[in-house]
Design a protein around this motif. Structure first.
Motif, PDB file in Angstrom:
ATOM      1  N   LEU A  95       8.564   6.881 -10.684  1.00 52.14           N
ATOM      2  CA  LEU A  95       8.121   7.357 -11.997  1.00 52.14           C
ATOM      3  C   LEU A  95       7.958   8.704 -12.255  1.00 52.14           C
ATOM      4  CD1 LEU A  95       5.075   4.821 -12.184  1.00 52.14           C
ATOM      5  CD2 LEU A  95       6.932   4.694 -13.341  1.00 52.14           C
ATOM      6  N   SER A  96       8.578   9.533 -10.919  1.00 54.46           N
ATOM      7  CA  SER A  96       8.419  10.900 -11.273  1.00 54.46           C
ATOM      8  C   SER A  96       9.222  11.324 -12.416  1.00 54.46           C
ATOM      9  CB  SER A  96       9.116  11.704  -9.991  1.00 54.46           C
ATOM     10  OG  SER A  96       7.904  11.496  -8.906  1.00 54.46           O
ATOM     11  N   ASP A  97      10.493  10.768 -12.526  1.00 51.82           N
ATOM     12  CA  ASP A  97      11.246  11.254 -13.565  1.00 51.82           C
ATOM     13  C   ASP A  97      10.889  10.660 -14.959  1.00 51.82           C
ATOM     14  OD1 ASP A  97      12.046   8.647 -13.425  1.00 51.82           O
ATOM     15  OD2 ASP A  97      13.922   8.921 -13.626  1.00 51.82           O
ATOM     16  N   LYS A  98       9.793   9.977 -15.097  1.00 50.08           N
ATOM     17  CA  LYS A  98       9.233   9.574 -16.300  1.00 50.08           C
ATOM     18  C   LYS A  98       7.892  10.276 -16.678  1.00 50.08           C
ATOM     19  CE  LYS A  98      11.280   4.861 -15.966  1.00 50.08           C
ATOM     20  NZ  LYS A  98      11.622   5.238 -14.592  1.00 50.08           N
ATOM     21  N   CYS A  99       7.621  10.987 -15.903  1.00 48.39           N
ATOM     22  CA  CYS A  99       6.207  11.799 -16.116  1.00 48.39           C
ATOM     23  C   CYS A  99       6.588  13.497 -16.339  1.00 48.39           C
ATOM     24  CB  CYS A  99       5.432  11.714 -14.712  1.00 48.39           C
ATOM     25  SG  CYS A  99       3.595  12.400 -15.009  1.00 48.39           S
ATOM     26  N   SER A 100       5.759  13.980 -16.983  1.00 51.70           N
ATOM     27  CA  SER A 100       5.818  15.366 -17.354  1.00 51.70           C
ATOM     28  C   SER A 100       4.557  16.036 -16.393  1.00 51.70           C
ATOM     29  CB  SER A 100       5.850  15.659 -18.871  1.00 51.70           C
ATOM     30  OG  SER A 100       5.592  17.189 -18.849  1.00 51.70           O
ATOM     31  N   PHE A 101       5.244  17.015 -15.808  1.00 50.12           N
ATOM     32  CA  PHE A 101       4.293  17.631 -14.901  1.00 50.12           C
ATOM     33  C   PHE A 101       3.851  18.771 -15.117  1.00 50.12           C
ATOM     34  CE2 PHE A 101       6.286  14.315 -12.101  1.00 50.12           C
ATOM     35  CZ  PHE A 101       5.308  13.656 -11.427  1.00 50.12           C
ATOM     36  N   MET A 113       7.994  -0.922 -16.076  1.00 53.50           N
ATOM     37  CA  MET A 113       8.214  -0.022 -16.953  1.00 53.50           C
ATOM     38  C   MET A 113       6.909   0.890 -17.366  1.00 53.50           C
ATOM     39  SD  MET A 113      11.596  -0.163 -17.193  1.00 53.50           S
ATOM     40  CE  MET A 113      12.117   0.464 -18.799  1.00 53.50           C
ATOM     41  N   ALA A 114       7.205   2.190 -17.627  1.00 53.79           N
ATOM     42  CA  ALA A 114       6.204   3.067 -18.329  1.00 53.79           C
ATOM     43  C   ALA A 114       6.073   2.586 -19.747  1.00 53.79           C
ATOM     44  CB  ALA A 114       6.618   4.466 -18.150  1.00 53.79           C
ATOM     45  N   SER A 115       5.098   2.626 -20.186  1.00 56.98           N
ATOM     46  CA  SER A 115       4.793   2.176 -21.429  1.00 56.98           C
ATOM     47  C   SER A 115       4.639   3.425 -22.582  1.00 56.98           C
ATOM     48  CB  SER A 115       2.940   1.400 -21.492  1.00 56.98           C
ATOM     49  OG  SER A 115       2.072   2.394 -21.106  1.00 56.98           O
ATOM     50  N   GLY A 116       4.472   4.599 -21.966  1.00 55.68           N
ATOM     51  CA  GLY A 116       4.207   5.484 -22.932  1.00 55.68           C
ATOM     52  C   GLY A 116       4.789   7.035 -22.276  1.00 55.68           C
ATOM     53  N   LYS A 117       4.523   8.273 -22.811  1.00 56.86           N
ATOM     54  CA  LYS A 117       4.851   9.407 -22.337  1.00 56.86           C
ATOM     55  C   LYS A 117       3.594   9.870 -21.187  1.00 56.86           C
ATOM     56  CE  LYS A 117       5.606  14.269 -23.077  1.00 56.86           C
ATOM     57  NZ  LYS A 117       5.537  15.319 -24.302  1.00 56.86           N
ATOM     58  N   MET A 118       4.167   9.909 -19.984  1.00 59.20           N
ATOM     59  CA  MET A 118       3.183  10.212 -18.818  1.00 59.20           C
ATOM     60  C   MET A 118       3.317  11.652 -18.944  1.00 59.20           C
ATOM     61  SD  MET A 118       3.861   7.727 -15.818  1.00 59.20           S
ATOM     62  CE  MET A 118       3.966   5.909 -15.943  1.00 59.20           C
ATOM     63  N   ILE A 119       1.866  12.197 -18.493  1.00 58.04           N
ATOM     64  CA  ILE A 119       1.595  13.804 -18.348  1.00 58.04           C
ATOM     65  C   ILE A 119       0.872  13.840 -17.242  1.00 58.04           C
ATOM     66  CG2 ILE A 119       1.006  15.917 -19.218  1.00 58.04           C
ATOM     67  CD1 ILE A 119       1.668  14.965 -21.895  1.00 58.04           C
ATOM     68  N   LEU A 120       0.826  14.645 -16.277  1.00 57.73           N
ATOM     69  CA  LEU A 120       0.157  14.766 -15.047  1.00 57.73           C
ATOM     70  C   LEU A 120      -0.302  16.349 -15.227  1.00 57.73           C
ATOM     71  CD1 LEU A 120      -1.567  13.605 -12.615  1.00 57.73           C
ATOM     72  CD2 LEU A 120       0.147  14.373 -11.117  1.00 57.73           C
ATOM     73  N   TYR A 121      -1.484  16.535 -15.357  1.00 54.81           N
ATOM     74  CA  TYR A 121      -2.045  17.955 -15.117  1.00 54.81           C
ATOM     75  C   TYR A 121      -2.573  18.219 -13.733  1.00 54.81           C
ATOM     76  CZ  TYR A 121      -1.816  17.890 -20.227  1.00 54.81           C
ATOM     77  OH  TYR A 121      -1.562  17.769 -21.826  1.00 54.81           O
ATOM     78  N   TRP A 122      -2.061  19.231 -13.091  1.00 53.35           N
ATOM     79  CA  TRP A 122      -2.161  19.292 -11.572  1.00 53.35           C
ATOM     80  C   TRP A 122      -2.322  20.755 -11.193  1.00 53.35           C
ATOM     81  CZ3 TRP A 122       1.632  20.919  -7.927  1.00 53.35           C
ATOM     82  CH2 TRP A 122       3.074  20.876  -8.521  1.00 53.35           C
ATOM     83  N   GLY A 123      -2.631  21.040 -10.015  1.00 53.64           N
ATOM     84  CA  GLY A 123      -2.447  22.233  -9.370  1.00 53.64           C
ATOM     85  C   GLY A 123      -2.188  22.483  -7.902  1.00 53.64           C
ATOM     86  N   LEU A 183      -8.888  19.016 -12.317  1.00 52.43           N
ATOM     87  CA  LEU A 183      -7.586  18.641 -12.055  1.00 52.43           C
ATOM     88  C   LEU A 183      -7.780  17.556 -10.848  1.00 52.43           C
ATOM     89  CD1 LEU A 183      -5.460  21.846 -12.400  1.00 52.43           C
ATOM     90  CD2 LEU A 183      -5.998  20.129 -14.389  1.00 52.43           C
ATOM     91  N   PRO A 184      -6.762  16.497 -10.799  1.00 55.01           N
ATOM     92  CA  PRO A 184      -5.719  16.051 -11.801  1.00 55.01           C
ATOM     93  C   PRO A 184      -6.362  15.387 -13.142  1.00 55.01           C
ATOM     94  CG  PRO A 184      -5.688  14.561  -9.967  1.00 55.01           C
ATOM     95  CD  PRO A 184      -6.784  15.554  -9.666  1.00 55.01           C
ATOM     96  N   THR A 185      -5.538  15.362 -13.837  1.00 57.95           N
ATOM     97  CA  THR A 185      -5.973  14.663 -15.402  1.00 57.95           C
ATOM     98  C   THR A 185      -4.546  14.039 -15.694  1.00 57.95           C
ATOM     99  OG1 THR A 185      -7.838  16.032 -16.225  1.00 57.95           O
ATOM    100  CG2 THR A 185      -6.490  14.975 -17.484  1.00 57.95           C
ATOM    101  N   PHE A 186      -4.760  12.799 -16.170  1.00 55.75           N
ATOM    102  CA  PHE A 186      -3.356  12.030 -16.289  1.00 55.75           C
ATOM    103  C   PHE A 186      -3.352  11.352 -17.615  1.00 55.75           C
ATOM    104  CE2 PHE A 186      -1.189   7.864 -15.772  1.00 55.75           C
ATOM    105  CZ  PHE A 186      -0.017   8.408 -15.614  1.00 55.75           C
ATOM    106  N   LYS A 187      -2.407  11.398 -18.478  1.00 56.42           N
ATOM    107  CA  LYS A 187      -2.073  10.522 -19.701  1.00 56.42           C
ATOM    108  C   LYS A 187      -1.118   9.740 -19.601  1.00 56.42           C
ATOM    109  CE  LYS A 187      -2.938  12.211 -23.492  1.00 56.42           C
ATOM    110  NZ  LYS A 187      -2.610  12.960 -25.087  1.00 56.42           N
ATOM    111  N   ASP A 188      -1.189   8.296 -20.111  1.00 56.84           N
ATOM    112  CA  ASP A 188      -0.052   7.425 -20.161  1.00 56.84           C
ATOM    113  C   ASP A 188      -0.036   6.920 -21.397  1.00 56.84           C
ATOM    114  OD1 ASP A 188       1.869   5.698 -19.622  1.00 56.84           O
ATOM    115  OD2 ASP A 188       0.702   4.206 -18.320  1.00 56.84           O
TER     116      ASP A 188
END
Length: 225
Positions: free
Chosen positions: A29-35, A1-11, A59-64
């Motif tokens: 996990l795509s639906d649990k991540c903000s792209f 399970m995802a532990s927090g809000k996921m964000i992926l900064y990408w190009g 990029l990429p930079t990722f936050k969980d």
């Protein structure tokens, strides 16, 4: 399970960015991540919000949640270690099988050093009138040799390490797709061509296909391959 809000900064169109996107998709996990798609051409990857979490401005930079992970390969390994189960594992549990996957993962650095850097990137950043055609001819020979090597590796296999899609394919495929978009022909490399067609049909690949690639053909920087 995802532990927090996921964000992926990408190009869009970046092979390094595509790698963690594939891992997220393969693990459901795509639906649990903000792209957050940023435009390289506008320098958005050098914005203050990115520099605050990635001083290199890459990029990429990722936050969980509170965890920040930069570097494409590190993000992939973090996701694998934290969110794997028996239904979505990309690294085999058997150490001997895992050794082969590791080898192919890190071997992909050769397609960057032998194809992407010396030809794709060189042609993109060099004016047509400044191109060194002798240099390009020499590098094209090496690029063909590199693709031939991967064609041999794939003989009799669905994926790089056998019958299962693994992290090795996550590392390799985005660059192969970039090369095909850039004009590389695989018709004389049947194993590589079959592999490209097979992986291209995977749901994870279809769901993460670079948006701007759908708008038209690539630049043709590898039309001599």
């Amino acid at each position: 399970m995802a532990s927090g809000k996921m964000i992926l900064y990408w190009g869009s169109g970046s092979a390094p960015c595509w790698r963690p996107m594939l891992v997220l998709a393969e693990k459901g996990l795509s639906d649990k991540c903000s792209f957050k798609m940023l435009e390289f051409s506008k320098g958005q990857h050098k914005g203050t919000d990115i520099l605050a979490i990635n001083p290199r401005g890459q990029l990429p930079t990722f936050k969980d949640g509170d965890v920040v992970v930069n570097e494409s390969d590190a993000i992939c390994m973090y996701l694998e270690e934290k969110y794997s189960d028996n239904s979505n594992r990309l690294l085999p549990q058997d150490v001997n099988e895992r050794a082969e996957v590791y080898q192919r993962m890190f071997e992909t650095s050769n397609i960057i050093s032998n194809i992407h850097g010396p030809i794709v990137r060189y042609r993109l950043i060099t004016k047509t009138e400044d191109l060194d055609h002798g240099y390009l001819k020499e590098k094209t020979v090496k690029a063909k040799e590199e693709l031939d090597r991967w064609n041999t590796i794939l003989k009799g296999k669905d994926y790089l390490c056998g019958g299962k899609f693994t992290m090795a394919d996550v590392f390799f495929y985005p660059y192969l797709a970039l090369f095909v978009r850039s004009g590389a022909k695989l018709s004389d490399k049947p194993e590589l061509e079959r592999y490209y067609e097979t992986v291209s049909k995977r749901p994870s690949v279809q769901a993460t296909w670079p948006p701007h690639w759908k708008e038209g053909p690539g630049p043709g920087t590898l039309s001599d391959l």
